[in-house]
Design an enzyme around this catalytic site. Sequence first.
Site, short mmCIF file in Angstrom:
data_model
loop_
_atom_site.label_atom_id
_atom_site.label_comp_id
_atom_site.label_asym_id
_atom_site.label_seq_id
_atom_site.Cartn_x
_atom_site.Cartn_y
_atom_site.Cartn_z
N SER A 51 -9.51 -43.57 -23.76
CA SER A 51 -9.80 -43.33 -22.34
C SER A 51 -8.75 -43.98 -21.44
O SER A 51 -8.36 -45.13 -21.65
CB SER A 51 -11.18 -43.90 -22.00
OG SER A 51 -11.37 -43.84 -20.60
N THR B 67 -18.69 -40.61 -20.82
CA THR B 67 -17.96 -39.48 -21.41
C THR B 67 -18.68 -39.03 -22.67
O THR B 67 -19.78 -39.51 -22.99
CB THR B 67 -16.47 -39.86 -21.62
OG1 THR B 67 -15.76 -38.68 -22.02
CG2 THR B 67 -16.26 -40.96 -22.65
N LYS C 40 -22.90 -37.38 -21.85
CA LYS C 40 -22.99 -36.87 -20.48
C LYS C 40 -24.35 -36.24 -20.17
O LYS C 40 -24.85 -36.36 -19.06
CB LYS C 40 -21.88 -35.86 -20.22
CG LYS C 40 -20.50 -36.51 -20.06
CD LYS C 40 -19.48 -35.47 -19.64
CE LYS C 40 -18.16 -36.12 -19.29
NZ LYS C 40 -17.23 -35.18 -18.66
N GLY D 82 -18.37 -27.91 -19.86
CA GLY D 82 -18.71 -28.85 -18.80
C GLY D 82 -17.70 -28.88 -17.67
O GLY D 82 -18.07 -28.87 -16.49
N ALA D 83 -16.41 -28.92 -18.01
CA ALA D 83 -15.38 -29.00 -16.97
C ALA D 83 -15.32 -27.70 -16.17
O ALA D 83 -15.18 -27.73 -14.94
CB ALA D 83 -14.02 -29.29 -17.61
N TYR E 260 -4.02 -32.93 -19.46
CA TYR E 260 -2.94 -33.83 -19.02
C TYR E 260 -2.12 -34.38 -20.18
O TYR E 260 -1.27 -35.25 -20.00
CB TYR E 260 -3.48 -34.96 -18.13
CG TYR E 260 -4.70 -35.66 -18.66
CD1 TYR E 260 -4.61 -36.66 -19.61
CD2 TYR E 260 -5.96 -35.29 -18.21
CE1 TYR E 260 -5.73 -37.29 -20.10
CE2 TYR E 260 -7.10 -35.91 -18.69
CZ TYR E 260 -6.97 -36.92 -19.63
OH TYR E 260 -8.09 -37.53 -20.12
N GLY F 208 -3.71 -31.97 -15.35
CA GLY F 208 -5.04 -32.55 -15.14
C GLY F 208 -5.05 -33.99 -14.67
O GLY F 208 -6.14 -34.54 -14.43
N1 LIG Z 1 -8.40 -33.63 -16.05
C1 LIG Z 1 -9.63 -34.06 -16.16
O1 LIG Z 1 -10.05 -35.01 -15.46
C2 LIG Z 1 -10.57 -33.36 -17.11
C3 LIG Z 1 -11.95 -33.62 -17.04
C4 LIG Z 1 -12.78 -32.94 -17.94
C5 LIG Z 1 -12.24 -32.06 -18.86
N2 LIG Z 1 -10.90 -31.85 -18.90
C6 LIG Z 1 -10.29 -30.92 -19.85
O2 LIG Z 1 -10.93 -29.65 -19.68
C7 LIG Z 1 -10.98 -28.97 -20.94
C8 LIG Z 1 -12.40 -28.51 -21.25
O3 LIG Z 1 -13.25 -29.65 -21.35
P1 LIG Z 1 -14.83 -29.47 -21.48
O4 LIG Z 1 -15.40 -30.83 -21.45
O5 LIG Z 1 -15.33 -28.47 -20.51
O6 LIG Z 1 -14.96 -28.87 -22.96
P2 LIG Z 1 -16.15 -28.01 -23.58
O7 LIG Z 1 -17.43 -28.30 -22.87
O8 LIG Z 1 -16.07 -28.21 -25.04
O9 LIG Z 1 -15.75 -26.49 -23.25
C9 LIG Z 1 -14.61 -25.92 -23.79
C10 LIG Z 1 -14.45 -24.49 -23.29
O10 LIG Z 1 -13.21 -24.00 -23.76
C11 LIG Z 1 -13.41 -22.85 -24.56
N3 LIG Z 1 -12.50 -22.88 -25.71
C12 LIG Z 1 -12.43 -23.85 -26.66
N4 LIG Z 1 -11.47 -23.55 -27.56
C13 LIG Z 1 -10.97 -22.34 -27.17
C14 LIG Z 1 -9.97 -21.49 -27.71
N5 LIG Z 1 -9.29 -21.82 -28.82
N6 LIG Z 1 -9.69 -20.34 -27.05
C15 LIG Z 1 -10.36 -20.01 -25.92
N7 LIG Z 1 -11.32 -20.77 -25.38
C16 LIG Z 1 -11.62 -21.93 -25.99
C17 LIG Z 1 -14.83 -22.89 -25.01
O11 LIG Z 1 -15.25 -21.56 -25.24
P3 LIG Z 1 -16.61 -21.17 -26.06
O12 LIG Z 1 -17.72 -21.28 -25.04
O13 LIG Z 1 -16.37 -19.82 -26.52
O14 LIG Z 1 -16.74 -22.20 -27.17
C18 LIG Z 1 -15.51 -23.54 -23.80
O15 LIG Z 1 -15.80 -22.58 -22.81
C19 LIG Z 1 -10.39 -29.93 -21.96
O16 LIG Z 1 -9.04 -29.65 -22.13
C20 LIG Z 1 -10.57 -31.29 -21.30
O17 LIG Z 1 -9.62 -32.24 -21.73
C21 LIG Z 1 -10.05 -32.49 -18.03
#
Ligand SMILES: NC(=O)c1ccc[n+]([C@@H]2O[C@H](COP(=O)([O-])OP(=O)(O)OC[C@H]3O[C@@H](n4cnc5c(N)ncnc54)[C@H](OP(=O)(O)O)[C@@H]3O)[C@@H](O)[C@H]2O)c1
Length: 302
Positions: free
Chosen positions: A45, A92, A96, A159-160, A249, A270
């Site tokens: 983190s 995290t 969550k 979630g994001a 990021y 990000g």
């Molecule tokens: N910058 C920041 O502060 C911040 C904060 C939070 C998250 N993030 C980033 O946001 C991203 C998503 O995080 P999350 O927490 O929302 O994850 P999550 O809840 O696991 O959701 C992931 C999403 O991505 C899709 N996905 C996963 N692998 C894929 C692939 N190979 N091809 C196409 N779609 C795919 C999934 O689709 P399915 O529904 O089909 O499984 C799902 O909709 C991550 O990269 C995370 O690091 C950044």
Amino acid sequence: MSSESAPARSEPPGADPVSTTDRPRSGVTGRTRVAAVIGDPVEHSRSPRILNAAFAATGVDWVFTAFAVADGHAGEAVAAVRALGIAGMSVTMPHKAAVAEHLDDLDPAAATLGAVNCIAWDGERLVGHNTDGEGLVAALHADGLDPRDRSVVVLGAGGAARAAARALVRSGAADVGIWNRTADRARAAAELVGARAIEGPAEGPELAAALASADLLVNATPVGMGASGGIPVPPSLLHPGLYVSELIYSPLVTPLMSAAAEVGARTSNGLGMLVHQAAVAFRLWTGEEPPLEPMRTAAAAG
Ligand SMILES: NC(=O)c1ccc[n+]([C@@H]2O[C@H](COP(=O)([O-])OP(=O)(O)OC[C@H]3O[C@@H](n4cnc5c(N)ncnc54)[C@H](OP(=O)(O)O)[C@@H]3O)[C@@H](O)[C@H]2O)c1
């Protein structure tokens, strides 16, 4: 800043006001307040760096650390916040959703999304917040992009993506479309946050049409993360009128960002969202204005 997380000064019951005096430069004293992130894994983190930089820059006498808390133990972690008077908690994966039932209240974002990433005191009550969407919108504003009246495509339905889409809808975006490889989840996410689902495969006409008229593309999938490469949409759909907001990021420049830059689109990674969601937490916890520059520097340091 949305009204739903107005910066009420929040302290554990019986706490002294935030102390900026009498603190030896050498570090922690008996007055120092503790804030932390819980998760598993949590060693990676960046929150400790970002928030300790904020505390140091403002002279707020708090320290921020990380606690590895195994899945299934969110309730004990919240009990520890109460017992130890921990001043603020970030949350995290995998906690969550699970922490919510152990808190006294949820803000509207956390309640809608069913996910808490920040716990703050409101008097003697522990309140769960979700600062991700607000963090993204603040980062966009900081980069000169006001989502109001914009047409937006969000990739992903996790979630994001949900937090991002909800915040963009509430920021007055004219159209927010959610595309996901699993269409059912796109529909569910769209219904939850008042957006619309974009049907079909990534190569299909529906996503192409949505992107052709979009001003903003948000990648909330992990595609492009780490060294694995990959790009979540066909590069031919990118155009110069698009602002591409990548939530990843690491790396700092993803293949999607490179492809977007090649066609003249503006891009951001990000780190902005990461810093601004921490800034919202800082404000909720301390009632002080967050020092964004040192927070940015700390976030970029990894
Ligand atoms: N910058 C920041 O502060 C911040 C904060 C939070 C998250 N993030 C980033 O946001 C991203 C998503 O995080 P999350 O927490 O929302 O994850 P999550 O809840 O696991 O959701 C992931 C999403 O991505 C899709 N996905 C996963 N692998 C894929 C692939 N190979 N091809 C196409 N779609 C795919 C999934 O689709 P399915 O529904 O089909 O499984 C799902 O909709 C991550 O990269 C995370 O690091 C950044």
